[in-house]
Design a protein around this motif. Sequence first.
Motif, PDB file in Angstrom:
ATOM      1  N   GLU A 166       0.823  -1.219   0.000  1.00 45.85           N
ATOM      2  CA  GLU A 166       0.000   0.000   0.000  1.00 45.85           C
ATOM      3  C   GLU A 166       0.853   1.264   0.000  1.00 45.85           C
ATOM      4  O   GLU A 166       0.339   2.353   0.235  1.00 45.85           O
ATOM      5  CB  GLU A 166      -0.942  -0.014   1.201  1.00 45.85           C
ATOM      6  N   GLU A 167       2.140   1.115  -0.263  1.00 48.98           N
ATOM      7  CA  GLU A 167       3.068   2.239  -0.297  1.00 48.98           C
ATOM      8  C   GLU A 167       3.806   2.229  -1.638  1.00 48.98           C
ATOM      9  O   GLU A 167       4.044   1.157  -2.200  1.00 48.98           O
ATOM     10  CB  GLU A 167       4.072   2.129   0.855  1.00 48.98           C
ATOM     11  N   PRO A 168       4.200   3.395  -2.148  1.00 44.67           N
ATOM     12  CA  PRO A 168       4.945   3.411  -3.413  1.00 44.67           C
ATOM     13  C   PRO A 168       6.209   2.558  -3.382  1.00 44.67           C
ATOM     14  O   PRO A 168       6.643   2.071  -4.426  1.00 44.67           O
ATOM     15  CB  PRO A 168       5.280   4.905  -3.591  1.00 44.67           C
ATOM     16  N   TYR A 169       6.800   2.354  -2.200  1.00 43.32           N
ATOM     17  CA  TYR A 169       8.025   1.570  -2.098  1.00 43.32           C
ATOM     18  C   TYR A 169       7.842   0.146  -2.619  1.00 43.32           C
ATOM     19  O   TYR A 169       8.806  -0.504  -3.034  1.00 43.32           O
ATOM     20  CB  TYR A 169       8.498   1.531  -0.651  1.00 43.32           C
ATOM     21  N   GLY A 170       6.603  -0.350  -2.598  1.00 47.56           N
ATOM     22  CA  GLY A 170       6.342  -1.694  -3.091  1.00 47.56           C
ATOM     23  C   GLY A 170       6.326  -1.800  -4.600  1.00 47.56           C
ATOM     24  O   GLY A 170       6.230  -2.902  -5.147  1.00 47.56           O
ATOM     25  N   CYS A 171       6.420  -0.678  -5.306  1.00 42.37           N
ATOM     26  CA  CYS A 171       6.393  -0.680  -6.768  1.00 42.37           C
ATOM     27  C   CYS A 171       7.781  -0.971  -7.332  1.00 42.37           C
ATOM     28  O   CYS A 171       8.788  -0.562  -6.767  1.00 42.37           O
ATOM     29  CB  CYS A 171       5.914   0.674  -7.295  1.00 42.37           C
ATOM     30  N   ASP A 172       7.814  -1.646  -8.462  1.00 39.52           N
ATOM     31  CA  ASP A 172       9.061  -1.924  -9.171  1.00 39.52           C
ATOM     32  C   ASP A 172       9.434  -0.698  -9.994  1.00 39.52           C
ATOM     33  O   ASP A 172       8.633  -0.209 -10.793  1.00 39.52           O
ATOM     34  CB  ASP A 172       8.870  -3.133 -10.085  1.00 39.52           C
ATOM     35  N   GLU A 173      10.653  -0.200  -9.809  1.00 40.54           N
ATOM     36  CA  GLU A 173      11.071   0.987 -10.553  1.00 40.54           C
ATOM     37  C   GLU A 173      11.140   0.753 -12.057  1.00 40.54           C
ATOM     38  O   GLU A 173      11.143   1.709 -12.840  1.00 40.54           O
ATOM     39  CB  GLU A 173      12.431   1.495 -10.057  1.00 40.54           C
ATOM     40  N   LEU A 174      11.154  -0.519 -12.486  1.00 40.21           N
ATOM     41  CA  LEU A 174      11.188  -0.818 -13.917  1.00 40.21           C
ATOM     42  C   LEU A 174       9.799  -0.997 -14.508  1.00 40.21           C
ATOM     43  O   LEU A 174       9.663  -1.142 -15.726  1.00 40.21           O
ATOM     44  CB  LEU A 174      12.009  -2.083 -14.188  1.00 40.21           C
ATOM     45  N   GLY A 175       8.763  -0.981 -13.686  1.00 41.35           N
ATOM     46  CA  GLY A 175       7.416  -1.217 -14.185  1.00 41.35           C
ATOM     47  C   GLY A 175       7.203  -2.690 -14.470  1.00 41.35           C
ATOM     48  O   GLY A 175       7.707  -3.559 -13.753  1.00 41.35           O
ATOM     49  N   ASP A 176       6.452  -3.008 -15.522  1.00 43.88           N
ATOM     50  CA  ASP A 176       6.182  -4.405 -15.858  1.00 43.88           C
ATOM     51  C   ASP A 176       6.445  -4.633 -17.339  1.00 43.88           C
ATOM     52  O   ASP A 176       6.447  -3.702 -18.156  1.00 43.88           O
ATOM     53  CB  ASP A 176       4.737  -4.774 -15.513  1.00 43.88           C
ATOM     54  N   ALA A 177       6.685  -5.886 -17.682  1.00 46.42           N
ATOM     55  CA  ALA A 177       7.089  -6.227 -19.045  1.00 46.42           C
ATOM     56  C   ALA A 177       6.011  -5.895 -20.066  1.00 46.42           C
ATOM     57  O   ALA A 177       6.309  -5.445 -21.186  1.00 46.42           O
ATOM     58  CB  ALA A 177       7.453  -7.710 -19.124  1.00 46.42           C
ATOM     59  N   GLU A 178       4.749  -6.102 -19.716  1.00 51.26           N
ATOM     60  CA  GLU A 178       3.659  -5.812 -20.654  1.00 51.26           C
ATOM     61  C   GLU A 178       3.623  -4.329 -21.010  1.00 51.26           C
ATOM     62  O   GLU A 178       3.507  -3.960 -22.185  1.00 51.26           O
ATOM     63  CB  GLU A 178       2.321  -6.246 -20.047  1.00 51.26           C
ATOM     64  N   SER A 179       3.743  -3.463 -20.006  1.00 48.57           N
ATOM     65  CA  SER A 179       3.753  -2.022 -20.268  1.00 48.57           C
ATOM     66  C   SER A 179       4.988  -1.617 -21.064  1.00 48.57           C
ATOM     67  O   SER A 179       4.923  -0.728 -21.917  1.00 48.57           O
ATOM     68  CB  SER A 179       3.703  -1.246 -18.949  1.00 48.57           C
ATOM     69  N   ALA A 180       6.117  -2.263 -20.777  1.00 48.71           N
ATOM     70  CA  ALA A 180       7.334  -1.945 -21.515  1.00 48.71           C
ATOM     71  C   ALA A 180       7.152  -2.233 -22.997  1.00 48.71           C
ATOM     72  O   ALA A 180       7.494  -1.398 -23.856  1.00 48.71           O
ATOM     73  CB  ALA A 180       8.506  -2.740 -20.948  1.00 48.71           C
TER      74      ALA A 180
END
Length: 423
Positions: free
Chosen positions: A165-179
Motif C-alpha cells: 500500500e506504499e509506493p516503495y512496493g512498486c518496481d522501478e522498472l514497471g512491468d514487461a507488458e507495459s514496456a
Amino acid sequence: MDKITRIPLAPGMRLTCITTQKFKTAVFSASLILPLGGKDASALAALPYVLRRGTAGYPDLHAVNLALDRLYGMRIEAAVRARGEALAIGLIADVTDEAYSAAGSTARAAKLLLSFLTEPRIDGGAFCEAFVRGEAENLADRIAARKNDLRSWALRRLWELMCAEEPYGCDELGDAESARALTPERLWQVYQDVLSAAPVELFYCGSQPPATVEAAFRAAAPQRGDRGFSMPGTIVLAAPPHGEQRFEETLPVKQGKLSLGFRTGVTSSDPRYPALLLANAVFGGTTSSRLFRHVREKLSLCYYASSNCYRSKGLLSVASGIDNANAEVARAEILRQLADLQEHGATPEELTTARRSLLASLRAMADSPLSLEAFWLDQSIAGLSWPVETLAEQVSAVTPDELREAARSIVLDTTFFLRGTAK
C-alpha cells in the motif's frame, strides 16, 4: 577533506561539486527526480536508455561513440534508481580528469552529457521508433531476468508484499507488458512532462574548481520556469501498519529463501541513524556479525544470512538461503539474536569489530567517485548536506547504550519464505 559545494543553477536544478585531487577520473551525472510508481513506470525506466542512443548532433550510436572517443574514451551510462519512494532517472559519466587531459575537457564533457537530456534525436515529432522498440524489448528482458538472481528477487518480493500500500512496493522498472506497449509518441509526451516538471540533480567529482564546473553546466542546462519544484516524499513508519505478516511462495529451485522485513522509523535524517548502522553491523551487516557467526557458522541453519539498512525508507531486511526444513528454526534463531541484541546490547568485542568494519566501508565510499555520486544523490533527495566524513565521525561516537536503543527500534513486519520445490 574534499571540498563540497552545492550550487542552485536554476529553479529546480542543483549542482553538487566534490573538488578533489584524489582521482584521475572525473565523474558527472544528471538525474531527474520523480515519484516512484505510477502508470508510466516502464516509460520512465526506458527513457534514459532511449536518450542514450542518440542526440540531434550525434544521431546514432556510431556517432555517439566517436564523440566519446574524442573525449578520451568518456563513458556515459543510463541509470534508473529507486531512492526511498523517489525515482532518479538519468545518466552517469566518467572521463579522464582535466588535470590529466586537455584544457576545457570538463566543459565539453558537461555539454555532451546534458545534450542527451535536452537535445534528443527526433523523428517525425517523436523519438526514433527503432530506439524505442529496441529499448522497450531490452527493458522487458531485464524485468523478466529478475528471477535469475533469486536472492535479490526474494527481497524484491518481500518489499512488494510488505509495502503493498506504499509506493516503495512498486518496481522501478514497471512491468514487461507495459514496456512492450511503449510507443514513440507516448514516450515523447512522458519526456516532455518530465523535463519541464522534475527536479534535476547534477553532480561533479574531480579536480576542477566549482566556478569552472558551474559555468560548464550552466551553459548547457535547460531553461525552465519556476514551477515550485519539490522532491518526492517517502512514507516512513516506525511500526507495522497491519501487524506482523507472513507469506510463502514456491519456485522449482533447490534452495529456499527466507527474507524478513523490519520497520525502524529511522532514516538518514534521524539522529539515531549512525547507531542503527552500527547495530545492523553487529546483527547481520558484516562477516563478524551474529547472523554470520551464530546462525550460519555455529548452527549451520543457513547457506548465507545477512542484514541490511535502507536509509531512505527506514527499513531493515534479513536475507538468508536455507534448506526448506530449516525455515522455522532459522527464523526463530534470527529473531532470538535480534532480541538478545535489543535486551543486552553488543559485547565490547562485537562493538569494536563492527565499528572498525563500518568505518572501513565509509572510507571506501569516500575513496570512490561513483560511490560518492550515489551517496550525494541520496543526500539531495533526503534534503541533507553532511558528507561521508561526518557520518564516520558520528559512527565513531556511538555509545553502547545508543546502539542498544537503536536496535530496539527494529520491529518485525513481514516474513517471506520462497520455498524451493526442486528435488
